[in-house]
Design a protein around this motif. Structure first.
Motif, PDB file in Angstrom:
ATOM      1  N   ALA A 536      45.534  48.896  35.770  1.00 53.27           N
ATOM      2  CA  ALA A 536      44.096  49.379  36.471  1.00 53.27           C
ATOM      3  C   ALA A 536      42.908  48.805  35.725  1.00 53.27           C
ATOM      4  O   ALA A 536      41.863  48.392  36.343  1.00 53.27           O
ATOM      5  CB  ALA A 536      44.238  50.827  36.695  1.00 53.27           C
ATOM      6  N   ASP A 537      43.032  49.201  34.322  1.00 49.05           N
ATOM      7  CA  ASP A 537      41.633  48.573  33.536  1.00 49.05           C
ATOM      8  C   ASP A 537      41.702  47.382  33.452  1.00 49.05           C
ATOM      9  O   ASP A 537      40.485  46.778  33.359  1.00 49.05           O
ATOM     10  CB  ASP A 537      41.909  49.110  32.225  1.00 49.05           C
ATOM     11  CG  ASP A 537      41.847  50.749  31.929  1.00 49.05           C
ATOM     12  OD1 ASP A 537      41.261  51.374  32.786  1.00 49.05           O
ATOM     13  OD2 ASP A 537      42.285  51.392  30.986  1.00 49.05           O
ATOM     14  N   LYS A 538      42.793  46.476  33.329  1.00 46.01           N
ATOM     15  CA  LYS A 538      42.578  44.937  33.190  1.00 46.01           C
ATOM     16  C   LYS A 538      41.951  44.517  34.527  1.00 46.01           C
ATOM     17  O   LYS A 538      41.505  43.511  34.681  1.00 46.01           O
ATOM     18  CB  LYS A 538      44.039  44.450  32.892  1.00 46.01           C
ATOM     19  CG  LYS A 538      44.119  44.596  31.478  1.00 46.01           C
ATOM     20  CD  LYS A 538      43.204  43.502  30.621  1.00 46.01           C
ATOM     21  CE  LYS A 538      43.658  43.647  29.097  1.00 46.01           C
ATOM     22  NZ  LYS A 538      42.826  42.832  28.328  1.00 46.01           N
ATOM     23  N   LEU A 539      42.592  44.896  35.651  1.00 53.35           N
ATOM     24  CA  LEU A 539      42.482  44.176  37.245  1.00 53.35           C
ATOM     25  C   LEU A 539      41.306  45.302  37.571  1.00 53.35           C
ATOM     26  O   LEU A 539      40.864  44.825  38.787  1.00 53.35           O
ATOM     27  CB  LEU A 539      43.478  44.196  37.923  1.00 53.35           C
ATOM     28  CG  LEU A 539      44.566  43.603  37.193  1.00 53.35           C
ATOM     29  CD1 LEU A 539      45.972  43.414  38.263  1.00 53.35           C
ATOM     30  CD2 LEU A 539      44.164  41.946  36.965  1.00 53.35           C
ATOM     31  N   ASN A 540      40.785  46.196  36.999  1.00 51.65           N
ATOM     32  CA  ASN A 540      39.772  47.075  37.798  1.00 51.65           C
ATOM     33  C   ASN A 540      40.148  47.464  39.274  1.00 51.65           C
ATOM     34  O   ASN A 540      39.415  47.178  40.292  1.00 51.65           O
ATOM     35  CB  ASN A 540      38.465  46.228  37.793  1.00 51.65           C
ATOM     36  CG  ASN A 540      37.079  47.215  38.276  1.00 51.65           C
ATOM     37  OD1 ASN A 540      37.219  48.497  38.023  1.00 51.65           O
ATOM     38  ND2 ASN A 540      36.224  46.585  38.638  1.00 51.65           N
ATOM     39  N   LEU A 541      41.291  48.144  39.214  1.00 48.54           N
ATOM     40  CA  LEU A 541      41.901  48.543  40.372  1.00 48.54           C
ATOM     41  C   LEU A 541      41.647  49.921  40.660  1.00 48.54           C
ATOM     42  O   LEU A 541      41.856  50.747  39.746  1.00 48.54           O
ATOM     43  CB  LEU A 541      43.358  48.033  40.723  1.00 48.54           C
ATOM     44  CG  LEU A 541      43.587  46.575  40.628  1.00 48.54           C
ATOM     45  CD1 LEU A 541      45.210  46.056  40.693  1.00 48.54           C
ATOM     46  CD2 LEU A 541      43.015  45.881  41.826  1.00 48.54           C
ATOM     47  N   GLU A 542      41.440  50.331  41.910  1.00 50.09           N
ATOM     48  CA  GLU A 542      41.413  51.956  42.252  1.00 50.09           C
ATOM     49  C   GLU A 542      42.867  52.264  42.298  1.00 50.09           C
ATOM     50  O   GLU A 542      43.590  51.579  42.543  1.00 50.09           O
ATOM     51  CB  GLU A 542      40.607  52.198  43.149  1.00 50.09           C
ATOM     52  CG  GLU A 542      39.119  51.714  43.324  1.00 50.09           C
ATOM     53  CD  GLU A 542      38.507  52.685  42.312  1.00 50.09           C
ATOM     54  OE1 GLU A 542      38.739  53.779  42.004  1.00 50.09           O
ATOM     55  OE2 GLU A 542      37.084  52.234  41.701  1.00 50.09           O
ATOM     56  N   GLU A 543      43.141  53.640  42.233  1.00 48.42           N
ATOM     57  CA  GLU A 543      44.328  54.202  42.645  1.00 48.42           C
ATOM     58  C   GLU A 543      44.971  53.722  43.933  1.00 48.42           C
ATOM     59  O   GLU A 543      45.975  53.833  43.916  1.00 48.42           O
ATOM     60  CB  GLU A 543      44.207  55.690  42.392  1.00 48.42           C
ATOM     61  CG  GLU A 543      45.616  56.489  42.399  1.00 48.42           C
ATOM     62  CD  GLU A 543      45.606  57.725  42.073  1.00 48.42           C
ATOM     63  OE1 GLU A 543      46.624  58.535  42.155  1.00 48.42           O
ATOM     64  OE2 GLU A 543      44.504  58.479  41.710  1.00 48.42           O
ATOM     65  N   SER A 544      43.843  53.765  44.988  1.00 48.27           N
ATOM     66  CA  SER A 544      44.501  53.450  46.272  1.00 48.27           C
ATOM     67  C   SER A 544      45.000  51.944  46.440  1.00 48.27           C
ATOM     68  O   SER A 544      45.444  51.571  47.415  1.00 48.27           O
ATOM     69  CB  SER A 544      43.380  53.655  47.197  1.00 48.27           C
ATOM     70  OG  SER A 544      42.311  52.949  46.996  1.00 48.27           O
ATOM     71  N   ARG A 548      52.465  47.171  44.600  1.00 47.55           N
ATOM     72  CA  ARG A 548      53.100  46.264  43.888  1.00 47.55           C
ATOM     73  C   ARG A 548      52.410  44.550  44.192  1.00 47.55           C
ATOM     74  O   ARG A 548      52.452  43.815  43.365  1.00 47.55           O
ATOM     75  CB  ARG A 548      54.592  46.346  44.224  1.00 47.55           C
ATOM     76  CG  ARG A 548      55.532  45.213  43.800  1.00 47.55           C
ATOM     77  CD  ARG A 548      56.842  45.271  43.972  1.00 47.55           C
ATOM     78  NE  ARG A 548      57.909  44.246  43.531  1.00 47.55           N
ATOM     79  CZ  ARG A 548      58.179  44.288  42.397  1.00 47.55           C
ATOM     80  NH1 ARG A 548      58.349  45.534  41.673  1.00 47.55           N
ATOM     81  NH2 ARG A 548      59.065  43.295  41.966  1.00 47.55           N
ATOM     82  N   GLU A 549      52.167  44.458  45.503  1.00 51.98           N
ATOM     83  CA  GLU A 549      51.636  43.233  45.773  1.00 51.98           C
ATOM     84  C   GLU A 549      50.232  42.871  45.172  1.00 51.98           C
ATOM     85  O   GLU A 549      50.121  41.712  44.778  1.00 51.98           O
ATOM     86  CB  GLU A 549      51.479  43.041  47.395  1.00 51.98           C
ATOM     87  CG  GLU A 549      52.728  42.914  47.973  1.00 51.98           C
ATOM     88  CD  GLU A 549      53.501  44.470  48.129  1.00 51.98           C
ATOM     89  OE1 GLU A 549      52.767  45.469  47.856  1.00 51.98           O
ATOM     90  OE2 GLU A 549      54.869  44.693  48.551  1.00 51.98           O
ATOM     91  N   ASN A 550      49.338  43.951  45.078  1.00 53.22           N
ATOM     92  CA  ASN A 550      47.923  43.741  44.515  1.00 53.22           C
ATOM     93  C   ASN A 550      48.226  43.627  42.949  1.00 53.22           C
ATOM     94  O   ASN A 550      47.312  42.548  42.503  1.00 53.22           O
ATOM     95  CB  ASN A 550      47.016  45.021  44.917  1.00 53.22           C
ATOM     96  CG  ASN A 550      46.720  45.159  46.453  1.00 53.22           C
ATOM     97  OD1 ASN A 550      46.754  44.187  47.118  1.00 53.22           O
ATOM     98  ND2 ASN A 550      46.257  46.077  46.804  1.00 53.22           N
ATOM     99  N   ILE A 551      49.124  44.280  42.418  1.00 53.11           N
ATOM    100  CA  ILE A 551      49.159  44.061  41.038  1.00 53.11           C
ATOM    101  C   ILE A 551      49.712  42.562  40.546  1.00 53.11           C
ATOM    102  O   ILE A 551      49.033  41.842  39.621  1.00 53.11           O
ATOM    103  CB  ILE A 551      50.234  45.233  40.529  1.00 53.11           C
ATOM    104  CG1 ILE A 551      49.492  46.526  40.426  1.00 53.11           C
ATOM    105  CG2 ILE A 551      50.480  44.885  38.966  1.00 53.11           C
ATOM    106  CD1 ILE A 551      50.466  47.637  40.101  1.00 53.11           C
ATOM    107  N   ALA A 552      50.684  42.355  41.307  1.00 50.98           N
ATOM    108  CA  ALA A 552      51.420  40.981  40.905  1.00 50.98           C
ATOM    109  C   ALA A 552      50.162  39.645  41.081  1.00 50.98           C
ATOM    110  O   ALA A 552      49.879  38.757  40.503  1.00 50.98           O
ATOM    111  CB  ALA A 552      52.529  40.843  41.663  1.00 50.98           C
ATOM    112  N   ALA A 553      49.374  39.916  42.368  1.00 49.11           N
ATOM    113  CA  ALA A 553      48.584  38.883  42.607  1.00 49.11           C
ATOM    114  C   ALA A 553      47.234  38.856  41.725  1.00 49.11           C
ATOM    115  O   ALA A 553      46.812  37.906  41.311  1.00 49.11           O
ATOM    116  CB  ALA A 553      47.778  39.351  44.039  1.00 49.11           C
TER     117      ALA A 553
END
Length: 866
Positions: A536-544, A548-553
């Motif tokens: 989350a910190d590396k990709l600046n992603l919200e919890e929502s 799996r797909e967003n993380i891999a991309a």
């Protein structure tokens, strides 16, 4: 003894023979009056009497009586030797027949068969007052014959004073002979109240002042007088114009005969005449002398002489040692105003100490003695001496010139600068002796120092500028870096990215604790948080967005390999499965823990790859290359060692040649110049030794050995120059500046500047008030220190590069008033080793200044720039 006795007898016989030689003398008055009777005597002297005598009177004189022959004999005995002298005289009484000048013919005599003759004599016959008697005319004799006290007087023609000069028209300085004579035809008993001229406007010298007055016959206006010389003077006129010589006066005591009236007694002829003494004041006439000025255009060597002169000059010796006394004698002889001759103007070579000229009188001339003491060794030329005078006969100035006199001066064995007790009894002022700084100079440097081509100053070199640029660029880079970091701290996304690994490590560490405790659910819960938090910190992603797909991309977009991203997702799935079925995941806890650590590390590495570069490595490599090239040396092998060996063997000339070859090749070093100074000093070359010591101190002002040896060498320089006092602050600053060499001050400048930049960064970047205050104060302090160090280093370098100081290289150098050898004047003399400051240059001349402020012009070839 027989030889001595024979010599003495021969001398006695020769003396006797001289006395026994035959001579004929003639005695007669030079002037006689007409009809006056006078005696003419021929006196023949010799060992024997004449056997025959003859003289023919001629027709001009009447022989009244003679010849009357008389004889006299004298015998002398000296040391047993008998000498006889016979004198025979023949006397005639003559009377002239007429006036004029007549010749008395020679007389002849035969003595022992040989004939001898006298000299001819000339007699002047005058009328003597138209044939009157020789007695003076006396008034009062025809007075009252019955009065025995009749007043009597003397005529002015019978007694008078006469002041004469041999020249009435002269030039200034031309001698005049003045003569005062008394003429009388009366009976003088004595003199009173003589008053002689004072000769205003003349320099006078009394020539004759006879104590016993003798009268001789002289004629004036065809009358015979008895004349006596009273005084004679040499007069030298001191000014132009018509000068009057005041009269002379004299009171004469004159005996006057008084005739009484006859009484008819037979005794009247015995008692009739009576004499009376009267005082007769006689006065000479004033004499005028016309004095013309000397012609214009007198030579510079004119010494006031008027007349005709000769000159000779000679030295008391042609060779001597330094500080020994000698003299030059100039002799001037001739006719003229000898007593007023001035000493010739004489220019001695430089550094000859001169003393007062001594003058002494000699017959018809003067001797001038010039004492001197040479203070330096060498070969010198004196003269030619010139002396000009005014030749009256030629009517122009004449110049006498002597030959050039050569004098060789050797070094004084004791090496003293001044002789405290010179010869000739001269009184000299007290001199300052040589300051004893030690027994000898300090030894040379034996180990070869680093030799550099050209200037050896760090300030201004390539290395200096590189270091300075690095300091400034480094400070700017640090400032920019800290500003950049501050800016990053304000970026939350970037902050999370940078803190992702740190946070993941903390959670992994906690998960590791659960692993050790065997807490399966807690372990996987914490491991799951670590993986999700990291991504989350590396990709600046919200919890929502945490699918799996967003993380891999997202991972693949950041440069993470697909297999690594799939492995990360697989770990997430394993954690979620274990949370719900913990009993089945117990055996895989350790494997999942290690895989999580490995995956997180590899993902972080892949995402950071290519961002960092080895900055500054190229600059450092260049710096090292440049610094290494500054100390390269070529072609100097062996010269230093050969010089050291020659110096140790006392072969100082060879040592100078070897070390000089390094200097001539362009290499510089304080130790090199120091060794050259030592070798020159040992080779008795004082000037070059001081020159090289000065050059060594220009390169390294704090070089103690060079300072010591320089002071030792300076103590042997003859010149003692009192320097003008310098402002004390300037002196203190200069002394402090030379505590360290220029390179040391340059290094300190860089250190102080780096510290000042660091303090400046502290002031600009720190958030704490105390740190900012400290950085501001210390930054200013170190900035001022760096400026001072830089000024000291630059001042030393400027002093070194200035070519304004020089050393006198010749034993004696004359400093003149202008850059000209002919029209300029000699101001002062300098000696080898003296330090001067060069102000200007004109052709072959340089304008120099001493430390006491005196200035002048010297030849450029006589000095050498330090």
């Amino acid at each position: 003894m027989r030889k001595i006795t024979g010599i003495l007898m021969s001398l006695a016989l020769s003396v006797g023979a001289c006395f026994a030689q035959i001579s004929i003398k003639v005695q007669a008055p030079e002037v006689v009056g007409l009809n006056e009777e006078f005696n003419l005597a021929f006196i023949i002297s010799g060992e024997n009497s004449p056997s025959k005598f003859e003289w023919q009177p001629g027709d001009d004189f009447e022989v009244l009586w003679g010849p009357q022959e008389s004889h006299s004999t004298s015998i002398s005995i000296i040391n047993g030797n008998r000498t006889k002298n016979v004198q025979t005289s023949y006397t005639y009484i003559l009377r002239p027949k007429t006036t004029g000048q007549f010749r008395i013919s020679p007389a002849s005599a035969i003595v022992k068969g040989e004939e001898y003759s006298s000299k001819a004599l000339t007699i002047e016959v005058v009328t003597n007052g138209a044939g009157s008697s020789g007695g003076g005319s006396q008034s009062g004799q025809g007075g009252n014959p019955s009065s025995s006290s009749a007043q009597a007087s003397v005529s002015e023609d019978d007694i008078f004073l006469r002041l004469t000069v041999d020249k009435s028209r002269v030039v200034v300085g031309e001698p005049v002979r003045a003569t005062l004579k008394l003429y009388q035809r009366v009976n003088i008993a004595g003199f009173e109240n003589a008053r002689f001229p004072t000769f205003n406007g003349f320099w006078s010298q009394e020539l004759e002042a006879p104590a016993n007055i003798e009268f001789n016959r002289e004629t004036i206006n065809d009358r015979i007088y008895n004349a006596a010389l009273l005084r004679s003077w040499t007069l030298v006129p001191q000014k132009a114009g018509e000068i009057t010589i005041e009269p002379a006066e004299l009171v004469c005591l004159v005996n006057i005969r008084l005739q009484r009236a006859p009484t008819g007694s037979i005794f009247d002829s015995f008692f009739q005449d009576d004499y009376q003494t009267i005082r007769e004041r006689v006065r000479s006439q004033a004499v005028k002398v016309k004095v013309n000025p000397l012609p214009s255009g007198a030579p510079a060597s004119f010494g006031g002489g008027v007349g005709s002169f000769k000159m000779s000059a000679e030295l008391s010796c042609d060779s001597l040692k330094a500080h020994d006394a000698a003299s030059l004698k100039i002799t001037i002889t001739g006719s003229g105003n000898v007593a007023l001759l001035e000493a010739p103007k004489l220019s001695f070579p430089p550094d000859f100490e001169q003393y007062d000229v001594k003058s002494s009188d000699i017959p018809s001339g003067k001797v001038f003695e010039y004492p001197f003491i040479p203070r330096s060794h060498g070969s010198f030329e004196i003269g030619p001496v010139e002396y000009s005078y005014y030749d009256v006969s030629k009517g122009r100035y004449e110049t006498l010139r002597s030959q050039v006199m050569r004098l060789g001066v050797a070094k004084n064995a004791d090496g003293q600068a001044y002789d405290a007790q010179p010869q000739s009894g001269m009184n000299l002022p007290a001199r300052k002796g040589v300051k004893d700084l030690g027994s000898d100079i300090r030894y040379i440097v034996t180990k070869q120092p680093p030799l550099r081509l050209g200037s050896a100053f760090f300030l201004g070199s390539t290395l200096f500028w590189l270091l300075l640029v690095l300091l400034l660029v480094g400070a700017a880079a640090i400032f920019a870096l800290f500003r950049y970091l501050a800016h990053r701290r304000k970026d939350l996304v970037a902050a999370k990215d940078r803190g992702a690994v740190k946070m993941a490590r903390k959670r992994l560490q906690k998960a590791g604790e659960y692993l050790s405790g065997g807490l399966v659910s807690a372990f996987y819960e914490e491991l799951h948080r670590a993986l999700l938090g990291f991504v989350a910190d590396k990709l600046n992603l919200e919890e929502s967005q945490m699918s799996r797909e967003n993380i891999a991309a997202g991972l693949e977009s950041k440069g993470v390999a697909g297999a690594l991203a799939e492995e990360f997702c697989t770990l997430l799935d394993a954690c979620e499965f274990a949370r719900y079925a913990p009993s089945q995941a117990d055996a895989s806890m350790d494997k999942h823990y290690q895989s999580s650590i490995k995956v997180i590390s590899e993902i972080d590495s892949n995402m950071k790859k290519g961002k960092k570069t080895p900055a500054g490595l190229a600059a450092i490599a260049i710096l090292l290359c440049c610094s290494g090239s500054l100390f390269a040396q070529t072609g100097t092998e062996g010269a230093w060692e050969r010089g050291v060996e020659a110096y140790s063997a006392s072969d100082y000339l060879t040592a100078i040649e070897n070390w000089k070859s390094l200097s001539d090749a362009g290499y510089e070093s304080a130790q090199l110049y120091y060794n050259l100074g030592n070798a020159c000093f040992k080779n008795d070359d004082l000037a070059h030794s001081i020159l090289y010591y000065e050059r060594a101190l220009k390169l390294n002002p704090s070089y103690g050995d060079a300072k010591y040896n320089l002071e030792y060498a300076r103590s042997m320089v003859q010149d003692r120059i009192e320097a003008v006092p310098e402002f004390f602050l300037k002196t203190w600053t200069r002394s402090f500046s030379y505590l360290l060499p220029s390179n040391a001050w340059t290094a300190l400048f860089l250190v102080f500047l780096a510290t000042a930049l660091a303090m400046g960064l502290m002031y600009l970047l720190s958030r704490r008030k105390g740190a900012r205050k400290t950085g501001f104060i210390l930054g200013i302090v170190f900035l001022l220190l760096s400026a001072g160090a830089l000024s000291f280093a630059a001042g030393q370098k400027s002093d070194y590069l200035k070519q304004e100081n020089a050393i006198v290289m010749r034993p004696v150098s004359t400093v003149r008033s202008s850059p000209d050898s002919y029209s300029s004047k000699d101001l002062f003399v300098l000696h080898e080793g003296t330090k001067v400051k060069v102000l200007d240059r004109v052709g072959d001349w340089v304008n120099i200044e001493l430390s006491d402020g005196r200035q002048g012009w010297a030849r450029a070839s006589e000095i050498e720039i330090i």
